[in-house]
Design a protein around this motif. Structure first.
Motif, PDB file in Angstrom:
ATOM      1  N   SER A  12       0.828  -1.207   0.000  1.00 30.51           N
ATOM      2  CA  SER A  12       0.000   0.000   0.000  1.00 30.51           C
ATOM      3  C   SER A  12       0.860   1.253   0.000  1.00 30.51           C
ATOM      4  CB  SER A  12      -0.934   0.008   1.217  1.00 30.51           C
ATOM      5  OG  SER A  12      -1.860  -1.060   1.135  1.00 30.51           O
ATOM      6  N   PHE A  15       2.378   1.700  -3.436  1.00 36.93           N
ATOM      7  CA  PHE A  15       1.410   2.256  -4.371  1.00 36.93           C
ATOM      8  C   PHE A  15       1.185   3.753  -4.098  1.00 36.93           C
ATOM      9  CE2 PHE A  15       0.856  -1.733  -6.100  1.00 36.93           C
ATOM     10  CZ  PHE A  15      -0.166  -1.788  -7.039  1.00 36.93           C
ATOM     11  N   LEU A  69      -3.825   5.617  -7.709  1.00 35.86           N
ATOM     12  CA  LEU A  69      -3.440   4.470  -6.885  1.00 35.86           C
ATOM     13  C   LEU A  69      -3.252   4.791  -5.406  1.00 35.86           C
ATOM     14  CD1 LEU A  69      -0.755   2.963  -9.317  1.00 35.86           C
ATOM     15  CD2 LEU A  69      -3.173   2.349  -9.137  1.00 35.86           C
ATOM     16  N   ASP A  71      -5.135   5.459  -2.962  1.00 31.85           N
ATOM     17  CA  ASP A  71      -6.052   4.894  -1.966  1.00 31.85           C
ATOM     18  C   ASP A  71      -6.345   3.406  -2.170  1.00 31.85           C
ATOM     19  OD1 ASP A  71      -6.350   7.423  -0.735  1.00 31.85           O
ATOM     20  OD2 ASP A  71      -7.822   7.994  -2.255  1.00 31.85           O
ATOM     21  N   ILE A  72      -5.527   2.736  -2.977  1.00 28.25           N
ATOM     22  CA  ILE A  72      -5.723   1.302  -3.195  1.00 28.25           C
ATOM     23  C   ILE A  72      -5.343   0.546  -1.917  1.00 28.25           C
ATOM     24  CG2 ILE A  72      -4.969  -0.733  -4.499  1.00 28.25           C
ATOM     25  CD1 ILE A  72      -6.686   1.099  -6.126  1.00 28.25           C
ATOM     26  N   GLU A  73      -6.288  -0.143  -1.308  1.00 33.89           N
ATOM     27  CA  GLU A  73      -6.027  -0.835  -0.046  1.00 33.89           C
ATOM     28  C   GLU A  73      -5.460  -2.231  -0.238  1.00 33.89           C
ATOM     29  OE1 GLU A  73      -9.542  -0.836   2.307  1.00 33.89           O
ATOM     30  OE2 GLU A  73      -9.640   1.359   2.476  1.00 33.89           O
ATOM     31  N   HIS A  74      -5.798  -2.858  -1.364  1.00 31.81           N
ATOM     32  CA  HIS A  74      -5.326  -4.223  -1.613  1.00 31.81           C
ATOM     33  C   HIS A  74      -4.644  -4.285  -2.984  1.00 31.81           C
ATOM     34  CE1 HIS A  74      -7.621  -5.436   1.896  1.00 31.81           C
ATOM     35  NE2 HIS A  74      -8.681  -4.830   1.388  1.00 31.81           N
ATOM     36  N   PRO A  75      -3.391  -3.851  -3.050  1.00 33.66           N
ATOM     37  CA  PRO A  75      -2.687  -3.752  -4.327  1.00 33.66           C
ATOM     38  C   PRO A  75      -2.615  -5.063  -5.121  1.00 33.66           C
ATOM     39  CG  PRO A  75      -1.507  -2.568  -2.629  1.00 33.66           C
ATOM     40  CD  PRO A  75      -2.586  -3.337  -1.933  1.00 33.66           C
ATOM     41  N   TYR A  78      -5.917  -5.711  -6.679  1.00 37.61           N
ATOM     42  CA  TYR A  78      -6.133  -4.725  -7.734  1.00 37.61           C
ATOM     43  C   TYR A  78      -5.375  -5.096  -9.000  1.00 37.61           C
ATOM     44  CZ  TYR A  78      -5.676  -0.357 -10.328  1.00 37.61           C
ATOM     45  OH  TYR A  78      -5.670   0.594 -11.318  1.00 37.61           O
TER      46      TYR A  78
END
Length: 198
Positions: A12, A15, A69, A71-75, A78
């Protein structure tokens, strides 16, 4: 070095850094996920060149859309979601392109495709023909007997007085050369059509 840094920073955070334009974070993400995405995509497309190009396409997409990207919590989820979507779209395109090529090869004149698309496929066919023309004489002859006259390996072997195994090897070499020829020219569309046809 990349592995060591990656172990100290969670995905995270990487990212988030990438979202800010951090090229080092992008490099770490690439090296970490490239090894995982490639076999995942290869299982679906079953073609090494296409899998490599799709992986590259995914990372180009990642860089171009990096500002999204943060705020992507589960890279991981994703990235595999992006990989699945782009691979499925590619496979749909291959299927659609193969159908059009079959129509063109059969001499169809009334096609329900845009003029631009028909022109693109004629260019694709010309590019493949150029690659075939550069094959060694015997390999080119074997390829033409197989693809243009529709002869089996056994029939080609009998006609040319060579072994069936030789025919098989020559066709394999021809395919490899044509795929490389198309890939080197950056023609994803041509490569997709060729793999669908072969």
């Amino acid at each position: 070095m990349a592995k060591r840094i990656h172990n100290l920073i969670d995905d995270s955070e990487l990212f988030a850094r990438l979202a800010r334009g951090d090229e080092r974070a992008f490099e770490i993400i690439f090296h970490h996920y490239n090894r995982r995405l490639y076999p995942f995509i290869l299982k679906m497309v079953r073609a090494e060149e296409a899998a490599r190009e799709l992986v590259q396409d995914i990372f180009v997409h990642l860089w171009l859309k990096r500002e999204l990207l943060a705020d992507i919590e589960h890279p991981t989820s994703y990235l595999f979601h992006v990989a699945s979507n782009r691979t499925l779209n590619f496979m749909k395109q291959v299927s659609r392109n193969a159908q059009l090529m079959a129509q063109l090869a059969a001499g169809a004149t009334e096609l329900s495709y845009p003029t631009e698309e028909r022109l693109a496929f004629r260019e694709t066919a010309a590019l493949i023909d150029t690659a075939v023309d550069q094959l060694p004489t015997q390999r080119k002859r074997i390829w033409e007997l197989s693809r243009q006259e529709g002869l089996s390996h056994e029939e080609i072997a009998k006609r040319l007085g060579i072994s069936r195994e030789t025919v098989k090897k020559q066709i394999t070499h021809a395919k490899r050369y044509i795929r490389r020829f198309l890939a080197d020219r950056g023609s994803m569309l041509s490569l997709a059509v060729f793999m669908a046809m072969s």
